[in-house]
Each structure stands twice: as structure tokens, then as C-alpha cells.
Scaffold this active site. Structure first.
Site, short mmCIF file in Angstrom:
data_model
loop_
_atom_site.label_atom_id
_atom_site.label_comp_id
_atom_site.label_asym_id
_atom_site.label_seq_id
_atom_site.Cartn_x
_atom_site.Cartn_y
_atom_site.Cartn_z
N LYS A 155 35.68 -58.74 119.72
CA LYS A 155 35.28 -60.14 119.93
C LYS A 155 35.73 -60.70 121.28
O LYS A 155 35.06 -61.55 121.85
CB LYS A 155 35.82 -61.02 118.79
CG LYS A 155 35.13 -60.79 117.46
CD LYS A 155 35.62 -61.78 116.42
CE LYS A 155 34.93 -61.57 115.08
NZ LYS A 155 35.31 -62.58 114.09
N ASN A 206 31.47 -63.89 118.60
CA ASN A 206 31.03 -63.10 117.45
C ASN A 206 29.50 -63.02 117.36
O ASN A 206 28.97 -62.36 116.48
CB ASN A 206 31.62 -63.65 116.14
CG ASN A 206 30.90 -64.88 115.65
OD1 ASN A 206 30.42 -65.69 116.44
ND2 ASN A 206 30.80 -65.04 114.34
#
Length: 280
Positions: free
Chosen positions: A64, A85
Site C-alpha cells: 500500500k 489501496n
């Protein structure tokens, strides 16, 4: 055009179940694929998304933060959190990064316990990892500035508090040295650790110290009914499991990729639950 998810390991992901459900529901002819990518291959993979006919990606652990440096534009929320994300390939072929975890968390809290803002007492967060960062940011954005944090690593906890202070100077986040102190006068508890997850140690905690009619939110969804939630139910607290957060964070991603509004239905939740039970 296809979409998918990158991470490693990733075979456990529930995201394909969610996105395929909506594609079928809205008669969208597309596919949602799993891409288990090594860290060294991320740059090349992202560079060739258009060539691969991929117009959107979810990003999960441990990439991420890693993907940010390869994107052309990153929304402020994601930059604040240092985590993306969701990636969208724009019409200009540029890569746009977003964070929908904060939306997923807060949306599910508002649906499950709409009166949470009226609760007297503090908000307590367990853990100081990426999930905790998103959750604390969500509360501060809602102007809930008084938060207690409990984390086994003091240095990591203090670093998180310092980061949040820079973003929200009016915030008052206290790092507690023990769980009893953290739970005193608490009306909303969020577990942001992996403790209690299948295959992980239990979260040893005494909820009796919390206020009456409190809310306990466990972001874990495997198992769905963690020991923490079981204890909370015995005290007649409002309990919130992690599956709703996962489902709700998928909504904005799907909508931006397919330009189609979707809803979180009971049928979708049952489909996800069925998949979890099969894997258990």
C-alpha cells in the site's frame, strides 16, 4: 477492460467475491483478477497496466505504501496516510491513487452504530499499524480529537501520534501504558491489530472497565465473531465485525472503475460469508 488486486500473499483475498458479485448484478462483462507480484516487479507491472488492458487495481499488504512512488497522482487522503489501496488508470493513461479504507471504516461504523457520535466517553484504539493510522485519521476528520492509543511498541505508538499531530494540530491522542488505563471511560473501542485472527494469539482484554452501552469494533473478519466481539456481546455492547469495512471500502473502487453505483446488500454479505465458511 479488467480489474484486480495486487499483493503478496494474496490468495486469501475476498475482493474477487465482492467485485464479481457486482459485475454479475449489473451485467458488466469484465473480470477481476488476482496478481501476486514480487516487490521487484511492481514498477514494471504498473507501467504496463494499459497494455494488459487493466483499468483498475486494489492494493493490499504489503504494497500500500510501496506503490505510491510509481503513481502519477495521489489524492490527499492517501498521501496523509501514506497508503494507497485503489488505483485507477485514467483516460490520459496516467495512474491515480486513492485510499478507500477510511471510507469503508467510517461508512460501516455509521451504518452499524449511527448514534456513535453522541456517546460520552473516549475512543480507544488498539494497535499502531497501517489500519490504526486509517482509523485514527477517520475519527480526527470527524472532529473526534480525544483518542487513547494502546500499542505494545511505545516508539511506534509515539510516531503515529506525532504523524497525526502534524495533520491535525488540535488532536489530543494519548499513548496509554496499560490496557486498563486505555479502557477507562471508553465508550468506543476499535481493535486494529491481528490479535484474535485465525492462527494468531488471542487479544487478552477485560471489557468490564468500559462504559455501559459501549461499542466494540473489531476490524478482523476471520473469524467473523472474534473472542473480543463475543465478550462485548455478553456485556450487551454494540458489536461491529470487520467484514462490513472490507465490503464498504470496495464500493468507491468499483464505482470509479465501472462508472456504476452499487449497494452493499445482504445478498452480497451472505456471498462473502459463504466464501469465508468454505475456507475455514
Amino acid at each position: 477492460m479488467t480489474t484486480g488486486i495486487i499483493g503478496k500473499p494474496i490468495k486469501h483475498s475476498l475482493s474477487p467475491i465482492l467485485h464479481e458479485f457486482w459485475m454479475k448484478e449489473h451485467k458488466i462483462e469484465s473480470a477481476y483478477n488476482i496478481y501476486e507480484i514480487d516487490k521487484d516487479n511492481i514498477a514494471f507491472f504498473l507501467k504496463t497496466l494499459k497494455k494488459k488492458n487493466i483499468n483498475g487495481l486494489n492494493v493490499t499488504i504489503p504494497y500500500k505504501s510501496e506503490v505510491i512512488k510509481f503513481l502519477d497522482h495521489v489524492e490527499k487522503n492517501a498521501l496523509d496516510l501514506g497508503a494507497v489501496n485503489t488505483i485507477k488508470v485514467g483516460d490520459d493513461n496516467k495512474l491515480y491513487g486513492y485510499n478507500t479504507d477510511v471510507y469503508g471504516f467510517m461508512e460501516h461504523l455509521n451504518i452499524s452504530a449511527p448514534s456513535w457520535k453522541k456517546k460520552k466517553g473516549c475512543i480507544t484504539i488498539i494497535g499502531a499499524g497501517g489500519a490504526s493510522r486509517a482509523v485514527i485519521w477517520s475519527f480526527l476528520k470527524e472532529n473526534k480529537m480525544n483518542i487513547k492509543l494502546f500499542n505494545r511498541s511505545k516508539d511506534r505508538g509515539l510516531k503515529l501520534i506525532d504523524d497525526m499531530k502534524k495533520l491535525f494540530p488540535a488532536s489530543n491522542i494519548v499513548l496509554c501504558s496499560d490496557m486498563s488505563e486505555a479502557l477507562h471511560n471508553c465508550s468506543l473501542l476499535v481493535n486494529c491489530t491481528s490479535l484474535g485472527m485465525s492462527g494468531q494469539p488471542k487479544l487478552d482484554i477485560n471489557l468490564d472497565q468500559m462504559n455501559n452501552n459501549s461499542i466494540v469494533y473489531d476490524i478482523i473478519y476471520s473469524p467473523l465473531n472474534t473472542e473480543l466481539l463475543h465478550k462485548a456481546k455478553e456485556l450487551n455492547f454494540t458489536t461491529i465485525d470487520g467484514l462490513g469495512m472490507l465490503i464498504n471500502q470496495a464500493v468507491p473502487a468499483f464505482e470509479m472503475w465501472h462508472n456504476t453505483k452499487v449497494t452493499v446488500s445482504d445478498a452480497l454479505r451472505q456471498s462473502a460469508l459463504h466464501h469465508l465458511e468454505r475456507k475455514a
